[in-house]
Scaffold this motif. Structure first.
Motif, mmCIF file in Angstrom:
data_model
loop_
_atom_site.group_PDB
_atom_site.id
_atom_site.type_symbol
_atom_site.label_atom_id
_atom_site.label_comp_id
_atom_site.label_asym_id
_atom_site.label_seq_id
_atom_site.Cartn_x
_atom_site.Cartn_y
_atom_site.Cartn_z
ATOM 1 N N TRP A 146 24.222 -14.084 22.484
ATOM 2 C CA TRP A 146 24.483 -13.582 23.711
ATOM 3 C C TRP A 146 23.612 -12.263 24.360
ATOM 4 O O TRP A 146 23.824 -11.973 25.932
ATOM 5 N N SER A 147 23.338 -11.330 22.882
ATOM 6 C CA SER A 147 22.150 -10.327 23.004
ATOM 7 C C SER A 147 20.865 -10.787 23.563
ATOM 8 O O SER A 147 20.006 -10.540 24.272
ATOM 9 N N VAL B 289 27.128 -7.868 32.086
ATOM 10 C CA VAL B 289 26.698 -9.100 30.672
ATOM 11 C C VAL B 289 26.945 -7.830 29.111
ATOM 12 O O VAL B 289 26.799 -8.155 28.579
ATOM 13 N N TYR C 138 26.825 -15.858 17.491
ATOM 14 C CA TYR C 138 27.281 -15.949 19.105
ATOM 15 C C TYR C 138 27.210 -14.064 19.812
ATOM 16 O O TYR C 138 26.392 -14.073 20.858
ATOM 17 N N CYS C 139 26.863 -12.995 19.022
ATOM 18 C CA CYS C 139 26.290 -12.260 19.168
ATOM 19 C C CYS C 139 25.059 -12.387 19.536
ATOM 20 O O CYS C 139 24.124 -11.455 20.137
ATOM 21 N N GLN D 268 27.704 -18.187 28.037
ATOM 22 C CA GLN D 268 28.849 -17.122 28.024
ATOM 23 C C GLN D 268 30.347 -17.765 28.221
ATOM 24 O O GLN D 268 31.299 -17.122 27.066
ATOM 25 N N ASP E 147 22.760 -18.723 32.097
ATOM 26 C CA ASP E 147 23.270 -17.842 30.885
ATOM 27 C C ASP E 147 24.910 -17.647 31.068
ATOM 28 O O ASP E 147 25.411 -17.371 30.151
ATOM 29 N N ARG F 246 19.773 -13.817 24.782
ATOM 30 C CA ARG F 246 19.672 -14.511 26.106
ATOM 31 C C ARG F 246 18.703 -15.382 26.798
ATOM 32 O O ARG F 246 17.626 -14.711 27.396
ATOM 33 N N ARG G 164 28.680 -7.949 26.601
ATOM 34 C CA ARG G 164 28.548 -8.037 25.026
ATOM 35 C C ARG G 164 29.271 -6.797 23.486
ATOM 36 O O ARG G 164 29.654 -7.074 23.053
#
Length: 214
Positions: free
Chosen positions: A195-196, A32, A191-192, A172, A168, A198, A36
């Motif tokens: 993703w961080s 993950v 999106y970023c 992704q 999760d 979660r 990222r």
């Protein structure tokens, strides 16, 4: 469960399965973070290509270009005041980052499948057929605190953690599938962030499970 088999042996077997399960979870956590970084690199490369032309945004640059109308300067202005080498590098970075992200998601899927296998193995050992039945035991498992979990408690943690990491992963996978050179700045930023953050992961539960296998 085999007739007459001591409960303690079943508990030990489930603890061993939980230990194997958590090894795979750690691998997934590492992937993950790798993903990222690839996503951020994709974002940076795309934003570089989209940055406003220096020539169009600066009166000073316009005056300098006009005062030095050489072939080199004219070519640079016609290119939008972007260095051709840097642009080519960014396009290459976009392609590489996207490829790396797809590879990362593929590896994550393999781990998710292995987690499912281990969870099923634990369920079979307890002669359980319902994931919901396992999840209802999590409160009792947490009440044990620092004591060793029994077999049901181990299976409960696996069920809950699997549900979290599966959601999760799906998030992704959807992010990576939607990426393109046309992705907007707002989309990439969201999106970023997701993703961080979660949002499906409860770190406390993962930490509690790890304490049981250390």
């Amino acid at each position: 469960m085999e007739e007459g088999k001591p409960i303690s042996n079943i508990d030990d077997e489930l603890r061993q399965i939980l230990a194997e399960f958590m090894v795979e979870v750690i691998k997934l956590e590492e992937l993950v973070e790798v993903g990222r970084k690839f996503l951020v690199r994709f974002q940076q490369a795309l934003e570089f290509l989209r940055r406003p032309s220096i020539y169009e945004s600066s009166d000073l640059v316009k005056s300098i270009a006009k005062a030095n109308e050489t072939k080199r300067v004219n070519a640079y202005v016609q290119a939008g005041c972007l260095n051709a080498y840097d642009s080519t590098l960014s396009v290459g970075q976009l392609n590489t980052s996207l490829s790396d992200l797809h590879d990362c998601v593929t590896k994550s899927k393999s781990i998710i499948d292995e987690l499912k296998n281990l969870m099923d193995k634990a369920g079979n050992a307890l002669c359980m057929t319902s994931d919901d039945q396992l999840e209802t035991e999590i409160q009792a498992s947490e009440a044990i605190g620092s004591e060793k979990l029994d077999g049901v408690g181990c299976a409960s943690y696996m069920a809950v953690i699997y549900s979290m990491v599966k959601q999760d992963y799906v998030m992704q996978e959807k992010i990576v599938s939607s990426l393109s050179f046309k992705s907007s700045s707002g989309e990439l930023e969201s999106y970023c962030l997701m993703w961080s953050l979660r949002p499906f992961i409860n770190d406390d539960i993962i930490r509690q499970a790890l304490k049981q296998v250390r």
